[in-house]
Write an enzyme that holds these catalytic residues in place. Structure first.
Site, PDB file in Angstrom:
ATOM      1  N   SER A  36       0.889  -1.173  -0.053  1.00  0.00           N
ATOM      2  CA  SER A  36       0.010  -0.071  -0.033  1.00  0.00           C
ATOM      3  C   SER A  36       0.795   1.185  -0.083  1.00  0.00           C
ATOM      4  O   SER A  36       1.894   1.261   0.419  1.00  0.00           O
ATOM      5  CB  SER A  36      -0.901   0.105   1.232  1.00  0.00           C
ATOM      6  OG  SER A  36      -1.710  -1.072   1.225  1.00  0.00           O
TER       7      SER A  36
HETATM    8  N1  SAH Z   1      -0.176  -5.406   3.867  1.00  0.00           N
HETATM    9  C1  SAH Z   1       0.412  -5.457   2.834  1.00  0.00           C
HETATM   10  C2  SAH Z   1      -0.082  -5.278   1.524  1.00  0.00           C
HETATM   11  C3  SAH Z   1      -1.232  -6.112   1.359  1.00  0.00           C
HETATM   12  S1  SAH Z   1      -2.016  -6.390  -0.291  1.00  0.00           S
HETATM   13  C4  SAH Z   1       1.839  -4.870   2.888  1.00  0.00           C
HETATM   14  O1  SAH Z   1       2.145  -4.325   3.705  1.00  0.00           O
HETATM   15  O2  SAH Z   1       2.808  -5.139   2.052  1.00  0.00           O
HETATM   16  C5  SAH Z   1      -3.433  -7.454   0.032  1.00  0.00           C
HETATM   17  C6  SAH Z   1      -2.882  -8.900   0.504  1.00  0.00           C
HETATM   18  O3  SAH Z   1      -3.881  -9.542   0.901  1.00  0.00           O
HETATM   19  C7  SAH Z   1      -2.335  -9.489  -0.860  1.00  0.00           C
HETATM   20  O4  SAH Z   1      -1.089 -10.040  -0.421  1.00  0.00           O
HETATM   21  C8  SAH Z   1      -3.371 -10.772  -1.044  1.00  0.00           C
HETATM   22  O5  SAH Z   1      -2.749 -12.156  -1.538  1.00  0.00           O
HETATM   23  C9  SAH Z   1      -3.655 -10.934   0.392  1.00  0.00           C
HETATM   24  N2  SAH Z   1      -5.077 -11.487   0.803  1.00  0.00           N
HETATM   25  C10 SAH Z   1      -6.125 -11.569  -0.121  1.00  0.00           C
HETATM   26  N3  SAH Z   1      -7.096 -12.122   0.496  1.00  0.00           N
HETATM   27  C11 SAH Z   1      -6.601 -12.719   1.579  1.00  0.00           C
HETATM   28  C12 SAH Z   1      -7.276 -13.800   2.615  1.00  0.00           C
HETATM   29  N4  SAH Z   1      -8.526 -14.246   2.492  1.00  0.00           N
HETATM   30  N5  SAH Z   1      -6.593 -14.239   3.652  1.00  0.00           N
HETATM   31  C13 SAH Z   1      -5.310 -13.547   3.806  1.00  0.00           C
HETATM   32  N6  SAH Z   1      -4.647 -12.626   2.810  1.00  0.00           N
HETATM   33  C14 SAH Z   1      -5.157 -12.434   1.640  1.00  0.00           C
END
Ligand code: SAH
Length: 220
Positions: free
Chosen positions: A71
């Site tokens: 993000s």
């Molecule tokens: N917080 C992260 C950015 C997140 S992007 C950072 O600091 O880099 C969102 C992430 O959520 C992605 O990696 C995606 O694969 C994950 N995601 C999506 N659905 C999910 C779920 N049901 N459980 C866990 N992770 C999930």
């Protein structure tokens, strides 16, 4: 709190990071001292692919592979301030991605539990966080929809992927006085950041800024 032990070698990005905090985060109204300190500490350039390191402190999200993104720095700071992190608290993050948001929280709170649904990202983030010395982050591969009941309830829950509703298990795992922040709306277009606060077992909901996150996926 273990903090980051990555500065044995000179951190050439420190000036960029300070500038990022002043121009993107302080300038837009973030005032929580712990949040600002964490954003000045965590080496964001080590959470993006090596070829993107020089873009790590710019004012936007960055691709981290597998169709996912880290993000925008401001959004990380904003969500962090909203959940009122402090020593003594326990946090749960859904969507580890690069591990950056988890590291920012781990600079402040006692323990961060974080779940990632893309196995490769989960493995990479766990290795990165270990190398950087974050001993107070517990990361696992899995579907975060159901939370992590074995370690709850949590004072803080941050969901960094979007869905059209807030998963009930996460509401259930919010501690008394706890705060949850999540992007809610159409996962394919734009969402609204929503803050839940649990007081005396009752949940109040506040609608905040429009945001764009990648969709929350489900394991089937
Ligand atoms: N917080 C992260 C950015 C997140 S992007 C950072 O600091 O880099 C969102 C992430 O959520 C992605 O990696 C995606 O694969 C994950 N995601 C999506 N659905 C999910 C779920 N049901 N459980 C866990 N992770 C999930």
């Amino acid at each position: 709190m273990s903090g980051c032990h990555c500065s044995s070698q000179r951190d050439t990005y420190e000036a960029d990071r300070r500038r990022m905090v002043e121009t993107q985060i302080v300038a837009r109204g973030i005032t929580d001292a712990a949040t600002l300190r964490a954003m000045r500490t965590v080496p964001r350039h080590l959470f993006v692919p090596p070829e993107a390191a020089r873009n790590a402190y710019t004012d936007g999200p960055e691709p981290i592979g597998y169709g996912q993104t880290i993000s925008q720095p401001f959004i990380v700071a904003y969500m962090t301030e909203l959940v009122r992190p402090a020593k003594g608290k326990t946090a749960l993050e859904i969507g580890t991605g690069s591990g950056y948001q988890a590291a920012v929280l781990a600079e402040i709170v006692d323990t961060v539990y974080t779940i990632e649904i893309v196995r490769e990202l989960a493995t990479e983030a766990a290795a990165r966080l270990r190398i950087l010395g974050y001993q107070n982050i517990v990361a696992k591969y899995g579907d975060g929809y159901k939370g992590w009941p074995e370690h709850g309830p949590f004072d803080i829950i941050i969901v960094t992927a979007a869905a059209d509703h807030i998963p009930q298990p996460l509401k259930d795992q919010l501690a008394e006085g706890g705060r949850l922040v999540m992007p809610v709306g159409n996962p394919a277009t734009v969402q609204q950041l929503i803050l839940l606060v649990k007081r005396k077992g009752k949940i109040t909901e506040t609608h905040l800024e429009p945001v764009r996150f990648v969709p929350l996926k489900r394991l089937r």
